[in-house]
Design a protein around this motif. Structure first.
Motif, PDB file in Angstrom:
ATOM      1  N   ALA A 335     -48.284 -71.878   7.841  1.00  0.00           N
ATOM      2  CA  ALA A 335     -47.075 -71.067   8.042  1.00  0.00           C
ATOM      3  C   ALA A 335     -46.684 -70.943   9.513  1.00  0.00           C
ATOM      4  O   ALA A 335     -45.495 -71.071   9.850  1.00  0.00           O
ATOM      5  N   PRO A 336     -47.641 -70.675  10.448  1.00  0.00           N
ATOM      6  CA  PRO A 336     -47.245 -70.587  11.865  1.00  0.00           C
ATOM      7  C   PRO A 336     -46.611 -71.876  12.371  1.00  0.00           C
ATOM      8  O   PRO A 336     -45.644 -71.844  13.131  1.00  0.00           O
ATOM      9  N   LEU A 337     -47.158 -73.029  11.953  1.00  0.00           N
ATOM     10  CA  LEU A 337     -46.585 -74.312  12.370  1.00  0.00           C
ATOM     11  C   LEU A 337     -45.183 -74.482  11.805  1.00  0.00           C
ATOM     12  O   LEU A 337     -44.269 -74.947  12.502  1.00  0.00           O
ATOM     13  N   ALA A 338     -44.985 -74.091  10.541  1.00  0.00           N
ATOM     14  CA  ALA A 338     -43.657 -74.192   9.934  1.00  0.00           C
ATOM     15  C   ALA A 338     -42.654 -73.307  10.667  1.00  0.00           C
ATOM     16  O   ALA A 338     -41.496 -73.705  10.891  1.00  0.00           O
ATOM     17  N   ALA A 339     -43.089 -72.110  11.040  1.00  0.00           N
ATOM     18  CA  ALA A 339     -42.183 -71.203  11.769  1.00  0.00           C
ATOM     19  C   ALA A 339     -41.810 -71.788  13.115  1.00  0.00           C
ATOM     20  O   ALA A 339     -40.649 -71.715  13.545  1.00  0.00           O
ATOM     21  N   MET A 340     -42.767 -72.377  13.804  1.00  0.00           N
ATOM     22  CA  MET A 340     -42.496 -72.966  15.116  1.00  0.00           C
ATOM     23  C   MET A 340     -41.542 -74.144  14.999  1.00  0.00           C
ATOM     24  O   MET A 340     -40.679 -74.346  15.861  1.00  0.00           O
ATOM     25  N   GLU A 342     -39.380 -74.497  12.596  1.00  0.00           N
ATOM     26  CA  GLU A 342     -38.212 -74.043  11.835  1.00  0.00           C
ATOM     27  C   GLU A 342     -38.079 -74.820  10.521  1.00  0.00           C
ATOM     28  O   GLU A 342     -36.983 -75.252  10.129  1.00  0.00           O
ATOM     29  N   THR A 343     -39.231 -74.986   9.843  1.00  0.00           N
ATOM     30  CA  THR A 343     -39.268 -75.699   8.567  1.00  0.00           C
ATOM     31  C   THR A 343     -39.421 -74.687   7.431  1.00  0.00           C
ATOM     32  O   THR A 343     -40.261 -73.788   7.504  1.00  0.00           O
ATOM     33  N   SER A 344     -38.620 -74.852   6.386  1.00  0.00           N
ATOM     34  CA  SER A 344     -38.737 -73.994   5.209  1.00  0.00           C
ATOM     35  C   SER A 344     -39.761 -74.582   4.249  1.00  0.00           C
ATOM     36  O   SER A 344     -39.766 -75.792   3.988  1.00  0.00           O
ATOM     37  N   LEU A 345     -40.655 -73.716   3.718  1.00  0.00           N
ATOM     38  CA  LEU A 345     -41.657 -74.149   2.760  1.00  0.00           C
ATOM     39  C   LEU A 345     -41.328 -73.579   1.389  1.00  0.00           C
ATOM     40  O   LEU A 345     -41.122 -72.371   1.243  1.00  0.00           O
ATOM     41  N   GLU A 346     -41.255 -74.450   0.382  1.00  0.00           N
ATOM     42  CA  GLU A 346     -40.988 -74.015  -0.984  1.00  0.00           C
ATOM     43  C   GLU A 346     -42.149 -74.430  -1.865  1.00  0.00           C
ATOM     44  O   GLU A 346     -42.612 -75.572  -1.811  1.00  0.00           O
ATOM     45  N   LEU A 370     -51.619 -82.700   4.454  1.00  0.00           N
ATOM     46  CA  LEU A 370     -50.371 -83.253   3.914  1.00  0.00           C
ATOM     47  C   LEU A 370     -49.176 -82.379   4.271  1.00  0.00           C
ATOM     48  O   LEU A 370     -48.095 -82.888   4.635  1.00  0.00           O
ATOM     49  N   ILE A 371     -49.345 -81.051   4.157  1.00  0.00           N
ATOM     50  CA  ILE A 371     -48.217 -80.150   4.472  1.00  0.00           C
ATOM     51  C   ILE A 371     -47.915 -80.184   5.965  1.00  0.00           C
ATOM     52  O   ILE A 371     -46.740 -80.216   6.380  1.00  0.00           O
TER      53      ILE A 371
END
Length: 473
Positions: A335-340, A342-346, A370-371
């Protein structure tokens, strides 16, 4: 004049051998003397020598026609060989000489050995002789030879037995063997060829035919020698390659182990500092440093785990796992990497997915890898994490991104250790993440794959059986 085949008296093979041997010697010596006399002051005797030789051939022809079971066709073939022999005699000696190779002549008759040796030496070969089978085997084991000329009818150990021992010895079986006999018998020829002989010659030898058969066998031997030498070089090179790879792996593992201990200490120290009183900018810098350290430690762990799984020393720690809990834990880690980025995770999970047996650490790291890859190549976009029932009765996990995609020719390479797709500035990391994922999935008895079209994103998926083979539910 010959008599009808029905009226022929067929003599025993040994008697035929004894009748033909002295005639072969007469013919052989007359041939040698004729060649030596040509072009010298003794050339006046050449005509007489040819008469002696012709008389010898006539005697052999009479034996063939009246005291063997040969058909008329075989007799005609024998006479044709004599004609070829006469034509070969008229060929200049220089054309028949050629430095060839080493030949072992095996015959119990000293005169036969002498005639054949002198003929072969005249053709340019190095010749040694043996008078019986045991001596021949001793000589062959002591020195290398290119061809063996082996007489069939010898006392004590005949040519068949010597041939069998040669072909059963790994050190000797590559040496071509030409069987020689005073008896032209089809059954003998078949028996010799089936036992591994390379050729068969009947006395007396036409010089041209002898030269051709020896030349063919020499070609066979040299071809086998080249194959053996090439195979030995390949074996040596492969052994050296394995040694170099082991040295490289040992050095890498030593370095990696040595790196992990101080890096772990560094991370513990930074985390302790992070609990103290820091300004906003200091805390931000500390978080970045800690995150980088954890990433580096993850790379080191990946490398160690890949090495262990490749060597088969890793043992999976099976527990009963929940699909929902496994996916949720993996998403929380990235999640921290996605926030940095700006990627949405579904997350999309099928309903009523059963619990399954697996190694929580290995499968969690597989999903995280993989994510994280999907986030890295997507940036501002969407990454979907899915789990569903597989048609084969397992559970299928999928990670779909909207990144730049992967060319089809790279599908296999990206799962190899240190394998990467050339992606310019995006091509960062060790190339170990997907290798780890593949090994971890296959260790569970599953399979991993990728579907991608350049410019349209990629979907990485892996399937895990609910109950792995050999593991009780």
């Amino acid at each position: 004049m010959s008599v009808a085949v029905a009226d022929r008296t067929t003599l025993p093979p040994q008697l035929l051998h004894d009748l033909r041997s002295p005639l072969n010697q007469i013919i052989g010596y007359s041939e040698l003397l004729t060649e030596e006399a040509q072009g010298t002051s003794s050339e006046s005797v050449v005509a007489d020598l040819r008469k002696v030789r012709a008389a010898g051939h006539r005697m052999l022809a009479l034996i063939e026609q009246n005291f063997t079971a040969s058909t008329d066709e075989e007799t005609s073939a024998f006479q044709g060989e004599l004609a070829d022999d006469a034509a070969a005699e008229r060929t200049p000696i220089e054309e028949r000489r050629a430095a060839r190779g080493s030949v072992l002549v095996v015959d119990d008759d000293a005169t036969n050995r002498d005639v054949l040796s002198r003929r072969l030496e005249r053709q340019g070969h190095r010749v040694e002789t043996a008078s019986n089978g045991p001596d021949a085997l001793d000589v062959l084991r002591a020195r290398p030879f290119d061809v063996v000329l082996l007489d069939i009818m010898m006392p004590d150990m005949d040519g068949y037995e010597v041939l069998g021992r040669i072909k059963s010895d790994a050190r000797l079986r590559q040496v071509p063997v030409i069987m020689i006999s005073a008896i032209d018998d089809v059954q003998s020829v078949v028996r010799c060829i089936e036992a591994g002989a390379d050729d068969y010659l009947t006395k007396p030898f036409a010089p041209a035919l002898l030269k051709a058969r020896i030349g063919a066998s020499l070609g066979t031997k040299r071809g086998r020698d080249r194959e053996t030498a090439l195979y030995e070089r390949l074996q040596q090179n492969y052994k050296r390659l394995l040694e170099v790879e082991k040295l490289r792996d040992d050095m890498r593992n030593m370095i990696v182990h040595d790196l992990r201990t101080p890096l772990t200490s560094l991370l513990v120290g930074m985390e302790m500092v992070g609990t103290g009183e820091l300004t906003g900018s200091q805390r931000q810098m500390m978080d970045i440093a800690t995150s980088g350290g954890r990433t580096l430690l993850g790379m080191i762990n990946d490398l160690l785990d890949v090495e262990k799984m490749e060597s088969g020393t890793t043992r999976l720690q099976y527990t009963t796992l929940s699909v929902s809990a496994l996916v949720t834990a993996a998403v929380e880690q990235v999640a921290p990497l996605a926030a940095m980025e700006e990627t949405s995770l579904e997350v999309i999970l099928d309903s009523a997915l059963p619990a399954f047996a697996g190694d929580a650490n290995k499968l969690s790291r597989t999903l995280v890898n993989l994510i994280a890859n999907a986030i890295k190549f997507t940036g501002r976009g969407v990454v979907m994490i899915m789990a569903a029932h597989d048609d084969a009765g397992g559970i299928r996990f999928s990670v779909r991104d909207t990144g730049r995609g992967i060319p089809a020719e790279a599908f296999e390479r990206i799962f190899e250790k240190f394998g990467q797709v050339d992606g310019g500035k995006d091509n960062v990391g060790t190339g170990l993440g997907l290798a780890f994922c593949k090994l971890a999935v296959e260790a569970h008895g599953g399979r991993i794959a990728v579907e991608s079209t350049p410019g349209s994103g990629s979907t990485f998926s892996f399937t895990i059986p609910i109950t792995p083979r050999g593991h009780a539910a």
